[in-house]
Design a protein around this motif. Structure first.
Motif, PDB file in Angstrom:
ATOM      1  N   ARG A  53       0.841  -1.209   0.000  1.00 61.09           N
ATOM      2  CA  ARG A  53       0.000   0.000   0.000  1.00 61.09           C
ATOM      3  C   ARG A  53       0.874   1.257   0.000  1.00 61.09           C
ATOM      4  O   ARG A  53       0.558   2.238  -0.688  1.00 61.09           O
ATOM      5  CB  ARG A  53      -0.925  -0.017   1.213  1.00 61.09           C
ATOM      6  CG  ARG A  53      -1.947  -1.148   1.189  1.00 61.09           C
ATOM      7  CD  ARG A  53      -2.947  -1.035   2.329  1.00 61.09           C
ATOM      8  NE  ARG A  53      -3.831  -2.176   2.378  1.00 61.09           N
ATOM      9  CZ  ARG A  53      -4.902  -2.347   1.597  1.00 61.09           C
ATOM     10  NH1 ARG A  53      -5.192  -1.420   0.698  1.00 61.09           N
ATOM     11  NH2 ARG A  53      -5.650  -3.427   1.713  1.00 61.09           N
ATOM     12  N   ARG A  54       1.962   1.215   0.753  1.00 54.13           N
ATOM     13  CA  ARG A  54       2.840   2.388   0.803  1.00 54.13           C
ATOM     14  C   ARG A  54       3.598   2.544  -0.517  1.00 54.13           C
ATOM     15  O   ARG A  54       3.830   3.665  -0.992  1.00 54.13           O
ATOM     16  CB  ARG A  54       3.814   2.242   1.972  1.00 54.13           C
ATOM     17  CG  ARG A  54       4.673   3.486   2.198  1.00 54.13           C
ATOM     18  CD  ARG A  54       3.770   4.726   2.423  1.00 54.13           C
ATOM     19  NE  ARG A  54       4.529   5.924   2.668  1.00 54.13           N
ATOM     20  CZ  ARG A  54       4.961   6.306   3.856  1.00 54.13           C
ATOM     21  NH1 ARG A  54       4.692   5.571   4.915  1.00 54.13           N
ATOM     22  NH2 ARG A  54       5.635   7.425   3.990  1.00 54.13           N
ATOM     23  N   ARG A  79       2.657   2.023  -3.485  1.00 53.36           N
ATOM     24  CA  ARG A  79       1.848   2.640  -4.533  1.00 53.36           C
ATOM     25  C   ARG A  79       1.751   4.152  -4.374  1.00 53.36           C
ATOM     26  O   ARG A  79       1.355   4.850  -5.306  1.00 53.36           O
ATOM     27  CB  ARG A  79       0.441   2.018  -4.553  1.00 53.36           C
ATOM     28  CG  ARG A  79       0.445   0.538  -4.912  1.00 53.36           C
ATOM     29  CD  ARG A  79       1.035   0.309  -6.299  1.00 53.36           C
ATOM     30  NE  ARG A  79       1.257  -1.120  -6.571  1.00 53.36           N
ATOM     31  CZ  ARG A  79       2.412  -1.706  -6.554  1.00 53.36           C
ATOM     32  NH1 ARG A  79       3.501  -1.011  -6.261  1.00 53.36           N
ATOM     33  NH2 ARG A  79       2.539  -2.985  -6.825  1.00 53.36           N
ATOM     34  N   THR A  80       2.126   4.670  -3.222  1.00 51.62           N
ATOM     35  CA  THR A  80       2.085   6.120  -3.006  1.00 51.62           C
ATOM     36  C   THR A  80       3.420   6.779  -3.298  1.00 51.62           C
ATOM     37  O   THR A  80       3.512   8.011  -3.253  1.00 51.62           O
ATOM     38  CB  THR A  80       1.688   6.426  -1.546  1.00 51.62           C
ATOM     39  OG1 THR A  80       2.740   5.993  -0.657  1.00 51.62           O
ATOM     40  CG2 THR A  80       0.393   5.716  -1.178  1.00 51.62           C
ATOM     41  N   LEU A  81       4.445   5.975  -3.603  1.00 50.82           N
ATOM     42  CA  LEU A  81       5.782   6.516  -3.798  1.00 50.82           C
ATOM     43  C   LEU A  81       6.113   6.603  -5.278  1.00 50.82           C
ATOM     44  O   LEU A  81       5.586   5.852  -6.103  1.00 50.82           O
ATOM     45  CB  LEU A  81       6.814   5.626  -3.084  1.00 50.82           C
ATOM     46  CG  LEU A  81       6.620   5.472  -1.571  1.00 50.82           C
ATOM     47  CD1 LEU A  81       7.593   4.443  -1.016  1.00 50.82           C
ATOM     48  CD2 LEU A  81       6.798   6.811  -0.868  1.00 50.82           C
ATOM     49  N   GLU A  82       7.008   7.481  -5.609  1.00 52.98           N
ATOM     50  CA  GLU A  82       7.437   7.675  -6.987  1.00 52.98           C
ATOM     51  C   GLU A  82       8.584   6.713  -7.297  1.00 52.98           C
ATOM     52  O   GLU A  82       9.565   6.651  -6.554  1.00 52.98           O
ATOM     53  CB  GLU A  82       7.885   9.117  -7.207  1.00 52.98           C
ATOM     54  CG  GLU A  82       8.300   9.398  -8.648  1.00 52.98           C
ATOM     55  CD  GLU A  82       8.733  10.844  -8.839  1.00 52.98           C
ATOM     56  OE1 GLU A  82       9.217  11.173  -9.941  1.00 52.98           O
ATOM     57  OE2 GLU A  82       8.593  11.636  -7.886  1.00 52.98           O
ATOM     58  N   TYR A 118      11.104   4.600  -2.633  1.00 57.02           N
ATOM     59  CA  TYR A 118      10.536   3.512  -3.435  1.00 57.02           C
ATOM     60  C   TYR A 118      11.479   2.305  -3.437  1.00 57.02           C
ATOM     61  O   TYR A 118      11.049   1.164  -3.248  1.00 57.02           O
ATOM     62  CB  TYR A 118      10.306   4.004  -4.868  1.00 57.02           C
ATOM     63  CG  TYR A 118       9.609   2.997  -5.762  1.00 57.02           C
ATOM     64  CD1 TYR A 118       8.230   3.032  -5.928  1.00 57.02           C
ATOM     65  CD2 TYR A 118      10.338   2.013  -6.442  1.00 57.02           C
ATOM     66  CE1 TYR A 118       7.589   2.107  -6.755  1.00 57.02           C
ATOM     67  CE2 TYR A 118       9.714   1.089  -7.261  1.00 57.02           C
ATOM     68  CZ  TYR A 118       8.335   1.140  -7.418  1.00 57.02           C
ATOM     69  OH  TYR A 118       7.711   0.225  -8.226  1.00 57.02           O
ATOM     70  N   ASP A 138      -1.222  -5.495  -7.664  1.00 60.91           N
ATOM     71  CA  ASP A 138      -2.183  -4.469  -7.246  1.00 60.91           C
ATOM     72  C   ASP A 138      -2.829  -4.933  -5.954  1.00 60.91           C
ATOM     73  O   ASP A 138      -3.658  -5.844  -5.949  1.00 60.91           O
ATOM     74  CB  ASP A 138      -3.237  -4.252  -8.328  1.00 60.91           C
ATOM     75  CG  ASP A 138      -4.207  -3.118  -7.982  1.00 60.91           C
ATOM     76  OD1 ASP A 138      -4.040  -2.507  -6.900  1.00 60.91           O
ATOM     77  OD2 ASP A 138      -5.112  -2.854  -8.790  1.00 60.91           O
ATOM     78  N   GLU A 197      -5.012  -3.621  -4.193  1.00 57.89           N
ATOM     79  CA  GLU A 197      -6.439  -3.336  -4.089  1.00 57.89           C
ATOM     80  C   GLU A 197      -7.307  -4.469  -4.642  1.00 57.89           C
ATOM     81  O   GLU A 197      -8.512  -4.489  -4.409  1.00 57.89           O
ATOM     82  CB  GLU A 197      -6.766  -2.031  -4.829  1.00 57.89           C
ATOM     83  CG  GLU A 197      -6.015  -0.817  -4.303  1.00 57.89           C
ATOM     84  CD  GLU A 197      -6.272  -0.554  -2.823  1.00 57.89           C
ATOM     85  OE1 GLU A 197      -7.379  -0.921  -2.353  1.00 57.89           O
ATOM     86  OE2 GLU A 197      -5.387  -0.014  -2.145  1.00 57.89           O
TER      87      GLU A 197
END
Length: 295
Positions: free
Chosen positions: A49-50, A52-55, A61, A109, A111
């Motif tokens: 989850r984390r 997917r929020t990083l570049e 990352y 993924d 999700e």
């Protein structure tokens, strides 16, 4: 190319950089070699989850992805053991499987609420299979023909079982939806493949499918050779000595029982038996010269 450093020794933890300050809110991550499977799964979900929020390309990352790789290396080792009968070193197979693990991490993924292990295992195993497919050809052929050869082999096995006979070129073409010329081309390409199996070992198999097809020395051959050498020696023994041998080693009687049968003492049977065995042993070990005129 992945930034994850693949080590030669798969048991050695990759050297990850120190945790970036931006990730201080993450829970403490123990040594991946000591964490339980359930804890690794729970921690992996949080890290995905984390991630997917990083570049991509940032230090944060790379840190999170490298940690996911370390947490899930047991999956790679599990997949690699299915190919333990191959000639390539296990550490090389693990390295290839690690590449598949990285690809699975990049595509996963969280999700979708699918277990990462269920998602990643086919990717890891597929990467290893491709490695053997690409490195096991004696003559380099296009990948299209390599894949066609595998499809033909699978179709051949299925049709042979369904039809009860070896399938024809036309039947193979109909099964795969290709022309007969393409089937012939794939069969010719198979001649460039090294004659060894890339089938993975099943969990209950100790040897590879190839090893089962190879012959091995039969330990009973030594026994047969000794028996053949003993036959003429036993034939030259007096009748009573042959009877004693038969009762002892054929009927498996004790020395006392043999003595009762022959009307002699057990001590006498023991001396006779020792003399017979000594005579036979000397006969087996004797280096007799060939009789005159034999050469």
């Amino acid at each position: 190319m992945s930034s994850f450093p693949i080590t030669r020794d798969p048991t050695v933890r990759a050297c990850s950089p120190e945790r970036p300050a931006a990730l201080d809110d993450l829970p403490d991550i123990p040594d991946p070699h000591t964490i339980s499977t359930m804890d690794a799964r729970a921690l992996s979900t949080s890290l995905f989850r984390r991630l997917r929020t990083l570049e991509e390309g940032t230090a944060e990352y790379s840190y999170v992805r490298n940690t996911l790789v370390e947490l899930n290396m047991s999956l790679v080792k599990f997949a690699a053991t299915r190919f333990r009968g191959r000639s390539e070193p296990m550490e090389d197979i693990v390295q290839v499987g690690t590449v598949g693990l990285i690809k699975a991490i990049n595509r996963f993924d969280v999700e979708r609420e699918v277990e990462f292990t269920s998602f990643a295992l086919p990717t890891v195993a597929g990467e290893i299979k491709r490695f053997f497919r690409d490195t096991s050809w004696a003559v380099r052929v296009p990948r299209r023909l390599q894949e066609l050869r595998l499809d033909l082999a699978k179709a051949y096995d299925v049709l042979e079982q369904d039809l009860g006979h070896a399938p024809t070129v036309a039947e193979l073409a109909a099964r795969l939806g290709i022309t007969e010329d393409e089937v012939a081309e794939g069969q010719r390409a198979a001649n460039g493949y090294v004659a060894r199996s890339i089938e993975p070992l099943e969990d209950d198999e100790a040897v590879s499918p190839l090893a089962r097809r190879l012959g091995e020395e039969d330990p009973a051959l030594d026994i047969v050779e000794c028996l053949e050498c003993l036959k003429p020696l036993i034939a030259d023994l007096p009748e009573r000595e042959r009877t004693i041998l038969s009762l002892r080693f054929g009927d498996e009687l004790t020395q006392s029982e043999i003595g009762e049968r022959l009307g002699i003492s057990q001590m006498h049977v023991s001396r006779l038996l020792a003399g017979i065995l000594t005579k036979l042993r000397k006969g087996l070990l004797a280096d007799d010269d060939p009789p005159e005129g034999a050469l």
